[in-house]
Enzyme design. Structure first.
Site, PDB file in Angstrom:
ATOM      1  CE  LYS A 177      16.101 -54.335  -7.369  1.00  0.00           C
ATOM      2  NZ  LYS A 177      16.018 -55.161  -6.401  1.00  0.00           N
ATOM      3  CG  ASP A 236      26.040 -42.560   0.109  1.00  0.00           C
ATOM      4  OD1 ASP A 236      27.176 -42.497   0.850  1.00  0.00           O
ATOM      5  OD2 ASP A 236      25.165 -41.378   0.016  1.00  0.00           O
ATOM      6  CG  ASP A 240      26.980 -45.209   5.619  1.00  0.00           C
ATOM      7  OD1 ASP A 240      28.534 -44.940   4.870  1.00  0.00           O
ATOM      8  OD2 ASP A 240      26.590 -44.279   6.413  1.00  0.00           O
TER       9      ASP A 240
END
Ligand code: NAI
Length: 343
Positions: A177, A236, A240
């Site tokens: 980012k 993280d 998922d």
């Protein structure tokens, strides 16, 4: 005679003991040569030794340098700091490897074969957080500091790029980012581009993608990616997300790898909502055990385990509730063990 391998076993909290039992049964059927040293951590560590990461557990991993771990509960907000994060720090487990591979076809996405490599020690996970009081509100302002270093980024990127070459990945995408967090995630991007130019150019294609666009692209067309390499928090979240592409958290294994040790676990947590009910899906931890077998170069046993899982789920159709089946953890384990024994 096969060499015995000392390894630490942490059953963990919630569904941990149930899925660890299932995994041990499969490893025993495979005659995997691990000599387990049972240790506690998380809530179980607090109950057994008054500490979510007891010194005996740390000593054991220091000795074995190899561990299989069930999920550990971490209280949200207040309470003790995550034992998972502390374990990663204690053993400098800087790389988190999370493959997502379709095993059960017919889901929303088929033929997924992706790997997320997440930096495991730096970024916003370093825990430098505090509140600032204004008037009578002690939580008026919350502050967090993120730290990414050139050295930390480079060793993770080097690990990822080497893994890409060793496993024949065609494309690696650096997820960042750097348009907003120009320093914090810019350093990771810059280090990756420099390392690729210097050492890896031509060995695979390199791509860069901004985290928000990456999340959208993964949902629209996940096949455009091959390996994603990223900083701690983004990794993280993305791991998922990719677990969701292959049938959910019950299917997602992870390895925490560093210079001093390697710890294998499921990506999911302790699932307190289903703990003790005997219905948890042990597949993620079983796949983590397969990664552990690969790590100690018992690749034949790793392949045997993955094949038996595939057959149990797809040929025998034995599945737990999260995959739309009705098998209990124990029934699933029994079916898997007989697949292993009869292979
Ligand atoms: P979770 O992953 O435990 O559960 C999320 C949802 O997925 C729940 O509905 C749960 O029932 C389901 N689920 C997870 N694993 C499953 C399995 N094997 N079979 C069937 N269903 C499964 O996430 P949650 O609830 O946010 O976290 C619970 C606790 O776990 C927290 O204390 C958290 O800090 C901890 N945690 C620990 C991790 C670790 O030790 N590596 C990783 C993530 C969370």
């Amino acid at each position: 005679m096969t060499q015995r391998l000392p390894a630490t076993l942490i059953a963990g909290d919630g569904i941990g003991p149930e899925i660890v039992d299932a995994t041990l049964a499969a490893l025993e059927a495979l005659q995997a040569p691990f000599d387990w040293d049972h240790q506690a951590a998380g809530l179980a560590g607090v109950k057994a030794a008054g500490d979510p990461l007891p010194p005996a557990t740390l000593d054991s991993i220091r000795r074995t340098r190899l561990a299989l771990k069930g999920p550990l509960e971490t209280p949200s907000g207040g309470g003790y700091r995550s034992s998972n994060v502390r374990l990663r720090e204690a053993f400098q487990l800087y790389a988190n490897l999370r493959p997502a591979l379709t095993i059960v076809p017919g889901g929303r996405f088929d033929n997924i074969d992706l790997v997320v490599v997440r930096e495991n020690l730096e970024g916003l996970y370093i825990g430098h957080e505090h509140y600032v009081q204004i008037d009578d509100d002690p939580h008026a302002v919350a502050m967090a500091t993120g730290i990414n270093t050139r050295a930390g980024s480079r060793r993770l990127l080097e690990f990822a790029f080497q893994h890409a070459v060793a496993t024949g990945r065609k494309k690696v995408s650096i997820v960042h980012k750097a348009n907003i967090m120009k320093a914090l995630t810019g350093i990771f991007l810059e280090t990756g581009l420099e390392l690729y130019e210097r050492k890896y150019k031509g060995k695979f294609e390199l791509d860069t993608v901004i985290i928000d666009a990456c999340a959208m692209k993964l949902v629209l067309n996940p096949w455009q990616f091959d390996m994603l390499v990223t900083t701690n928090l983004f990794g993280d979240i993305l791991s998922d997300l990719v677990a969701g592409l292959v049938g959910g958290l019950g299917m997602a294994p992870g390895a925490n790898i560093g210079a001093d040790a390697a710890i294998f676990e499921a990506v999911h947590g302790s699932a307190p909502d289903i703990a003790g009910k005997g219905i948890a899906n042990p597949t993620a931890l079983l796949l983590a055990a397969a990664m552990m077998l690969d790590h100690v170069r018992l690749t034949e046993k790793a392949t045997q385990l993955r094949r038996a899982l595939h057959a149990t789920l797809n040929i025998d159709g034995v599945r737990t509730g999260d995959l739309g089946g009705s098998a209990s953890t124990m029934a699933f384990t029994q079916a898997l063990v007989s697949r292993i024994r009869n292979a």
